[in-house]
Design a protein around this motif. Structure first.
Motif, PDB file in Angstrom:
ATOM      1  N   ARG A 246       0.846  -1.192   0.000  1.00 30.62           N
ATOM      2  CA  ARG A 246       0.000   0.000   0.000  1.00 30.62           C
ATOM      3  C   ARG A 246       0.889   1.252   0.000  1.00 30.62           C
ATOM      4  NH1 ARG A 246      -2.639  -0.773   4.746  1.00 30.62           N
ATOM      5  NH2 ARG A 246      -1.188   0.682   5.702  1.00 30.62           N
ATOM      6  N   GLY A 247       0.497   2.245  -0.776  1.00 33.65           N
ATOM      7  CA  GLY A 247       1.239   3.500  -0.804  1.00 33.65           C
ATOM      8  C   GLY A 247       2.390   3.490  -1.791  1.00 33.65           C
ATOM      9  N   SER A 248       3.250   4.475  -1.675  1.00 36.17           N
ATOM     10  CA  SER A 248       4.373   4.655  -2.602  1.00 36.17           C
ATOM     11  C   SER A 248       5.528   3.731  -2.247  1.00 36.17           C
ATOM     12  CB  SER A 248       4.856   6.108  -2.567  1.00 36.17           C
ATOM     13  OG  SER A 248       3.781   6.989  -2.794  1.00 36.17           O
ATOM     14  N   ARG A 249       6.415   3.529  -3.218  1.00 36.09           N
ATOM     15  CA  ARG A 249       7.599   2.702  -3.015  1.00 36.09           C
ATOM     16  C   ARG A 249       8.852   3.567  -3.021  1.00 36.09           C
ATOM     17  NH1 ARG A 249       8.483  -1.387  -7.209  1.00 36.09           N
ATOM     18  NH2 ARG A 249       7.262  -0.025  -8.596  1.00 36.09           N
ATOM     19  N   LEU A 250       9.831   3.168  -2.204  1.00 42.30           N
ATOM     20  CA  LEU A 250      11.109   3.869  -2.125  1.00 42.30           C
ATOM     21  C   LEU A 250      12.222   2.909  -2.501  1.00 42.30           C
ATOM     22  CD1 LEU A 250      10.457   5.702   1.237  1.00 42.30           C
ATOM     23  CD2 LEU A 250      11.016   6.866  -0.895  1.00 42.30           C
ATOM     24  N   LEU A 251      13.078   3.320  -3.442  1.00 40.91           N
ATOM     25  CA  LEU A 251      14.198   2.495  -3.886  1.00 40.91           C
ATOM     26  C   LEU A 251      15.475   3.319  -3.780  1.00 40.91           C
ATOM     27  CD1 LEU A 251      12.599   0.899  -7.092  1.00 40.91           C
ATOM     28  CD2 LEU A 251      12.805  -0.135  -4.816  1.00 40.91           C
ATOM     29  N   ALA A 252      16.387   2.866  -2.894  1.00 42.55           N
ATOM     30  CA  ALA A 252      17.634   3.598  -2.658  1.00 42.55           C
ATOM     31  C   ALA A 252      18.810   2.866  -3.288  1.00 42.55           C
ATOM     32  CB  ALA A 252      17.866   3.757  -1.159  1.00 42.55           C
ATOM     33  N   SER A 253      19.864   3.611  -3.611  1.00 41.29           N
ATOM     34  CA  SER A 253      21.024   3.013  -4.257  1.00 41.29           C
ATOM     35  C   SER A 253      21.841   2.151  -3.309  1.00 41.29           C
ATOM     36  CB  SER A 253      21.906   4.118  -4.850  1.00 41.29           C
ATOM     37  OG  SER A 253      22.294   5.041  -3.848  1.00 41.29           O
ATOM     38  N   GLN A 302       4.393  10.083  10.411  1.00 39.77           N
ATOM     39  CA  GLN A 302       5.669   9.658   9.826  1.00 39.77           C
ATOM     40  C   GLN A 302       5.511   9.139   8.404  1.00 39.77           C
ATOM     41  OE1 GLN A 302       6.637   6.780  12.842  1.00 39.77           O
ATOM     42  NE2 GLN A 302       8.069   8.131  13.889  1.00 39.77           N
ATOM     43  N   THR A 303       4.408   8.478   8.141  1.00 36.55           N
ATOM     44  CA  THR A 303       4.216   7.810   6.851  1.00 36.55           C
ATOM     45  C   THR A 303       3.195   8.514   5.964  1.00 36.55           C
ATOM     46  OG1 THR A 303       2.547   6.349   7.837  1.00 36.55           O
ATOM     47  CG2 THR A 303       4.822   5.567   7.830  1.00 36.55           C
ATOM     48  N   LEU A 304       2.698   9.668   6.390  1.00 32.49           N
ATOM     49  CA  LEU A 304       1.624  10.350   5.672  1.00 32.49           C
ATOM     50  C   LEU A 304       2.005  10.653   4.231  1.00 32.49           C
ATOM     51  CD1 LEU A 304      -1.186  11.707   5.751  1.00 32.49           C
ATOM     52  CD2 LEU A 304      -0.062  13.775   6.630  1.00 32.49           C
ATOM     53  N   TRP A 305       3.258  11.009   3.990  1.00 25.70           N
ATOM     54  CA  TRP A 305       3.674  11.408   2.640  1.00 25.70           C
ATOM     55  C   TRP A 305       3.677  10.240   1.668  1.00 25.70           C
ATOM     56  CZ3 TRP A 305       9.067  10.772   0.709  1.00 25.70           C
ATOM     57  CH2 TRP A 305       9.855   9.992   1.557  1.00 25.70           C
ATOM     58  N   ILE A 306       3.891   9.005   2.156  1.00 28.85           N
ATOM     59  CA  ILE A 306       3.932   7.856   1.253  1.00 28.85           C
ATOM     60  C   ILE A 306       2.715   6.950   1.379  1.00 28.85           C
ATOM     61  CG2 ILE A 306       6.440   7.779   1.010  1.00 28.85           C
ATOM     62  CD1 ILE A 306       6.471   5.591   3.159  1.00 28.85           C
ATOM     63  N   ASP A 307       1.966   7.030   2.496  1.00 31.00           N
ATOM     64  CA  ASP A 307       0.816   6.150   2.696  1.00 31.00           C
ATOM     65  C   ASP A 307      -0.267   6.855   3.506  1.00 31.00           C
ATOM     66  OD1 ASP A 307      -0.941   4.047   2.930  1.00 31.00           O
ATOM     67  OD2 ASP A 307       0.252   2.945   4.408  1.00 31.00           O
ATOM     68  N   PRO A 308      -1.018   7.765   2.897  1.00 25.28           N
ATOM     69  CA  PRO A 308      -2.049   8.494   3.639  1.00 25.28           C
ATOM     70  C   PRO A 308      -3.199   7.624   4.119  1.00 25.28           C
ATOM     71  CG  PRO A 308      -2.132   9.039   1.297  1.00 25.28           C
ATOM     72  CD  PRO A 308      -0.884   8.251   1.515  1.00 25.28           C
ATOM     73  N   LEU A 677       3.787   8.082  -6.333  1.00 28.67           N
ATOM     74  CA  LEU A 677       3.347   9.000  -5.286  1.00 28.67           C
ATOM     75  C   LEU A 677       2.007   9.605  -5.700  1.00 28.67           C
ATOM     76  CD1 LEU A 677       4.114  10.541  -2.622  1.00 28.67           C
ATOM     77  CD2 LEU A 677       5.013  12.343  -4.111  1.00 28.67           C
ATOM     78  N   GLN A 678       0.970   9.341  -4.911  1.00 25.99           N
ATOM     79  CA  GLN A 678      -0.354   9.877  -5.226  1.00 25.99           C
ATOM     80  C   GLN A 678      -0.458  11.307  -4.726  1.00 25.99           C
ATOM     81  OE1 GLN A 678      -3.634   7.441  -4.012  1.00 25.99           O
ATOM     82  NE2 GLN A 678      -5.175   8.866  -4.778  1.00 25.99           N
ATOM     83  N   VAL A 679      -0.864  12.202  -5.619  1.00 23.52           N
ATOM     84  CA  VAL A 679      -1.005  13.617  -5.299  1.00 23.52           C
ATOM     85  C   VAL A 679      -2.371  14.049  -5.819  1.00 23.52           C
ATOM     86  CG1 VAL A 679       0.001  15.909  -5.496  1.00 23.52           C
ATOM     87  CG2 VAL A 679       1.485  13.883  -5.618  1.00 23.52           C
ATOM     88  N   ASP A 681      -5.662  13.563  -7.434  1.00 28.82           N
ATOM     89  CA  ASP A 681      -6.080  12.503  -8.351  1.00 28.82           C
ATOM     90  C   ASP A 681      -4.998  12.183  -9.382  1.00 28.82           C
ATOM     91  OD1 ASP A 681      -6.258  14.897  -9.643  1.00 28.82           O
ATOM     92  OD2 ASP A 681      -8.247  14.577 -10.480  1.00 28.82           O
ATOM     93  N   GLY A 682      -3.781  12.662  -9.140  1.00 31.28           N
ATOM     94  CA  GLY A 682      -2.665  12.365 -10.035  1.00 31.28           C
ATOM     95  C   GLY A 682      -1.603  11.528  -9.324  1.00 31.28           C
ATOM     96  N   ARG A 683      -0.692  10.998 -10.101  1.00 31.48           N
ATOM     97  CA  ARG A 683       0.422  10.216  -9.573  1.00 31.48           C
ATOM     98  C   ARG A 683       1.709  10.640 -10.270  1.00 31.48           C
ATOM     99  NH1 ARG A 683      -1.089   5.782  -6.434  1.00 31.48           N
ATOM    100  NH2 ARG A 683      -3.337   5.378  -6.443  1.00 31.48           N
ATOM    101  N   VAL A 684       2.814  10.579  -9.506  1.00 33.97           N
ATOM    102  CA  VAL A 684       4.089  11.029 -10.043  1.00 33.97           C
ATOM    103  C   VAL A 684       5.209  10.146  -9.513  1.00 33.97           C
ATOM    104  CG1 VAL A 684       4.498  12.683  -8.175  1.00 33.97           C
ATOM    105  CG2 VAL A 684       5.528  13.078 -10.425  1.00 33.97           C
ATOM    106  N   ASN A 685       6.251   9.957 -10.341  1.00 33.36           N
ATOM    107  CA  ASN A 685       7.494   9.316  -9.913  1.00 33.36           C
ATOM    108  C   ASN A 685       8.561  10.388  -9.766  1.00 33.36           C
ATOM    109  OD1 ASN A 685       6.255   6.806 -10.109  1.00 33.36           O
ATOM    110  ND2 ASN A 685       7.065   6.397 -12.154  1.00 33.36           N
ATOM    111  N   LEU A 686       9.338  10.319  -8.706  1.00 32.86           N
ATOM    112  CA  LEU A 686      10.401  11.287  -8.465  1.00 32.86           C
ATOM    113  C   LEU A 686      11.730  10.556  -8.355  1.00 32.86           C
ATOM    114  CD1 LEU A 686       8.657  13.481  -5.730  1.00 32.86           C
ATOM    115  CD2 LEU A 686       8.903  14.020  -8.150  1.00 32.86           C
TER     116      LEU A 686
END
Length: 715
Positions: A246-253, A302-308, A677-679, A681-686
């Motif tokens: 659920r929510g956005s995914r984070l991928l680090a190097s 803590q998680t609001l930005w990735i999983d509201p 990332l849901q913003v 009604d839109g979604r974006v990858n950063l």
């Protein structure tokens, strides 16, 4: 978070094995604490359901002795526990003994639908047949969690007569609440011996042969077997993975940093229970596997930005349990938001007030502030409309409370001795004090709580403006008055810091502490005061090298081994860092994240509830606090708040935009991707990419075919 039991009581009830050396599983209101062999048998160990220990012993023996442990662990998704064991010498058919290490014994276990499922599998790798006598000792003491923690009860209920069947046994206890509790232990094969204390199986293994036994433990009997084990396992894994996705995914190097992100996400999924109102993170295992108000709200922040969606579940659950009556026993008043709820026997018969308890002064303003943040993050006006009466009632309670304090502050004083003496997040009995070490007289107003109140009232004003409510001006004015009172009554010019609290005689507790870091998070302090607080929190007096201590070295009650008076709490560190980032600090925030990351590496990438606040020494690891919860929701959520603070990222779902201010990446992380990332009604990858030591560029791509998301970057 000591909540209902002071830290001193926890130390007296310390288990034989420190909690950080235990293995845990959880599903809904059922969890198990065990050792590396998979045995339940000491201290806080047990299979718990609804705050009651259903199994107090569950110990496996092979030929009367403990098998040798090869390895054990919990799967990455927190569903399965597996222990790999092997034999010591065993009697062989027609011979004297079997060589050590030729029989492999695997214990595989998971929880589903209020039941423990286990498979025992033996494989004989010898070219000779062997006897492998298995013994399982079990017991069910049906103790309330508070008893397990050391609470002594003058009276208990009655145990029923064990009921034996060919392939199982039922152990029963009728509590003082008249509830009949049952522990049903069932086997796929009939034991050669079965009684109230255990079961025995005479297993004969052919050369290169195998044998399996399936066991279930629950509140009702069942026909244990391979098919039920497989089907329940599939459902348990599916449900857990659904929570993690659920929510956005984070991928680090960095692989190790990515492991920390994944472990933290898995622990949040483990602790989250799916309620009728939505997902809700239970506080922690073993002591607090139940809904807490403050902990869940902080975790949601803590998680609001990735999983509201987690925040929405928390808001709806707490709104449904808002107090509507006054009870001094439960510290309840109309409008207050719940601090904690329990389902055990002691709560049911009111031996303790925690069945539904409201002794948290900060939970109510945090609830309102979270609602405002959720609305800003998502633009979900319908959800806010659904809890609007609860938000209004919460603000009314805050204003009634502030009217009673001589300084017009939001304050607490417990109604009865059975309640919590201190009712902020540092709620152990000795955590609030004057500079000379004296305990203050109530009602006590904590500095960070005033920030929460100001943020809550401002959030209400903004929500009211969106819905055209004419009370917006009043709430905005009240927010400004509280912010002004903070500067007037808490600021200590000689220390260039805020007081820990103001007592019932309107005297400040002139103690430096981490609490003003939370005040920074609310945005209340003047910029020059925020700068002074930030510099001191980053100084050696507070910063241990592993994280910010709750108290500096000079405090009268400083003790790095205490629960609240000098230890390091990851969630506290994260809130302080988020507060610093709010005022533009980045270097210090990156350093804090790096230090806590290195601490996490020593704890197996799972940060505990807290750890000791000793100064970092070269070549040494952080010192564990032996009875800290592990995992703990707001400790697991800390990495996400810290990362957001480093990135300087804010999501505005109302305007469908993302603002990124002076982004920084953790040391040794060269790029980070934030996907889906849901913003609004839109979604974006950063995609965040380091191009110089302190310079990060961001590439944004909105989802094709969907509405565009506006990304504003300020470097």
């Amino acid at each position: 978070m000591s909540n209902e039991t002071p830290a001193t009581d926890q130390a007296e009830a310390a288990p034989e094995r420190a909690v950080q050396h235990a293995f845990v599983l959880k599903e809904a209101d059922t969890y198990i604490v065990m050792d590396g062999h998979g045995d339940v048998g000491s201290g806080v160990d047990g299979l718990f359901h609804h705050d009651t220990r259903m199994l107090s012993a569950f110990v496996l023996r092979l030929n009367g002795s403990r098998p040798s442990l090869l390895s054990s662990g919990v799967s990455r998704d927190n569903v399965y526990f597996t222990a790999n064991l092997t034999n010591r010498p065993l009697p062989v058919l027609g011979s004297t003994s079997t060589p050590q290490g030729v029989i492999h014994l695997e214990r595989k276990r998971f929880l589903w639908d209020a039941r423990m499922f286990e498979r025992l599998r033996l494989v004989n790798y010898s070219d000779q047949p062997a006897r492998a006598p298995l013994g399982l000792r079990f017991a069910a003491d049906f103790r309330d969690m508070f008893e397990v923690r050391g609470q002594v009860r003058p009276q208990r209920g009655e145990f029923g007569t064990p009921e034996l069947a060919a392939r199982g046994i039922v152990l029963r206890y009728r509590g003082l609440d008249a509830v009949l509790r049952s522990a049903c232990i069932d086997f796929s094969e009939p034991p050669q011996r079965l009684d109230a204390d255990g079961a025995a199986f005479e297993v004969t293994l052919a050369a290169r042969g195998a044998w399996a036994l399936y066991i279930e433990v629950g509140t009702e009997p069942a026909a244990a077997g391979a098919e039920r084990f497989r089907e329940a396992g599939v459902l348990a894994r599916w449900r857990m993975r659904a929570r993690q996705r659920r929510g956005s995914r984070l991928l680090a190097s960095g692989r190790l940093f990515q492991s920390w992100l994944e472990r933290s996400r898995a622990d949040l999924a483990l602790l989250t229970t799916d309620m009728a109102t939505g997902p809700y993170p239970y506080a922690g295992i073993p002591w607090f596997s139940t809904p807490f108000g403050r902990d869940a709200i902080v975790t949601a922040f803590q998680t609001l930005w990735i999983d509201p969606m987690l925040a929405l579940g928390v808001l709806k659950f707490l709104a449904a349990r808002q107090a509507h009556q006054t009870s001094s026993f439960r510290d309840a008043e109309p409008g207050k938001i719940m601090h904690e709820t329990r389902k055990g026997e002691m709560a049911a018969v009111d031996e303790l007030p925690f069945g539904q308890y409201y002794g948290g002064v900060d939970t109510t303003p945090l609830f309102v502030a979270l609602a405002g943040a959720y609305m800003q993050r998502t633009g979900d006006g319908a959800a806010i409309e659904g809890i609007w009466p609860a938000l209004v009632a919460a603000c009314e309670w805050m204003e009634r409370n502030m009217a009673r304090h001589p300084g017009g502050l939001l304050a607490y004083q417990r109604g009865e001795r059975s309640g919590l003496a201190n009712q902020g997040w540092k709620d152990s009995h000795d955590s609030i004090f004057h500079a000379d070490g004296r305990s203050p007289e109530g009602p006590i107003a904590l500095v960070e709580v005033q920030g929460y109140a100001a943020a809550a009232l401002l959030a209400m004003a903004q929500l009211a403006e969106l819905r055209g409510d004419d009370r917006a001006a009043h709430w905005r004015q009240r927010s400004a008055e509280v912010a002004e009172a903070v500067e007037r009554q808490f600021w200590l010019p000689e220390q260039q810091f805020y007081a820990l609290a103001v007592d019932g005689e309107n005297r400040p507790c002139a103690v430096r502490s981490s609490n003003p870091g939370h005040l920074l998070f609310t945005g209340v302090p003047k910029p020059e005061h925020a700068t002074a607080v930030t510099q001191q929190l980053l100084s050696p007096a507070f910063e241990s090298g592993w994280g910010i201590r709750t108290l500096p070295l000079e405090a009268a009650r400083f003790n790095p081994m205490s629960y609240h008076n000098g230890s390091v709490w990851p969630h506290d560190v994260a809130l302080c860092a988020a507060g610093m980032a709010h005022y533009g600090e980045r270097d210090g925030v990156v350093r804090i994240l790096d230090n806590l990351f290195e601490a996490a590496a020593y704890f197996g990438m799972r940060l505990p509830e807290l750890f000791c606040g000793f100064e970092r020494q070269p070549g040494h690891s952080p010192v564990a606090y032996p009875v800290a919860c592990l995992p703990q929701a707001w400790a697991a959520g800390s990495v996400f708040m810290l990362l957001q603070a480093c990135l300087g990222l804010r999501v505005d779902g109302i305007r469908r935009e993302v603002e990124i201010v002076h982004p920084r990446l953790p040391t040794d992380i060269d790029h980070l991707r934030l996907l889906d990332l849901q913003v609004g009604d839109g979604r974006v990858n950063l995609h965040f990419q380091r191009i110089e030591k302190e310079r990060v560029v961001v590439v944004a791509r909105s989802r094709p075919g969907g509405p565009a998301v506006n990304v504003k970057l300020r470097v």
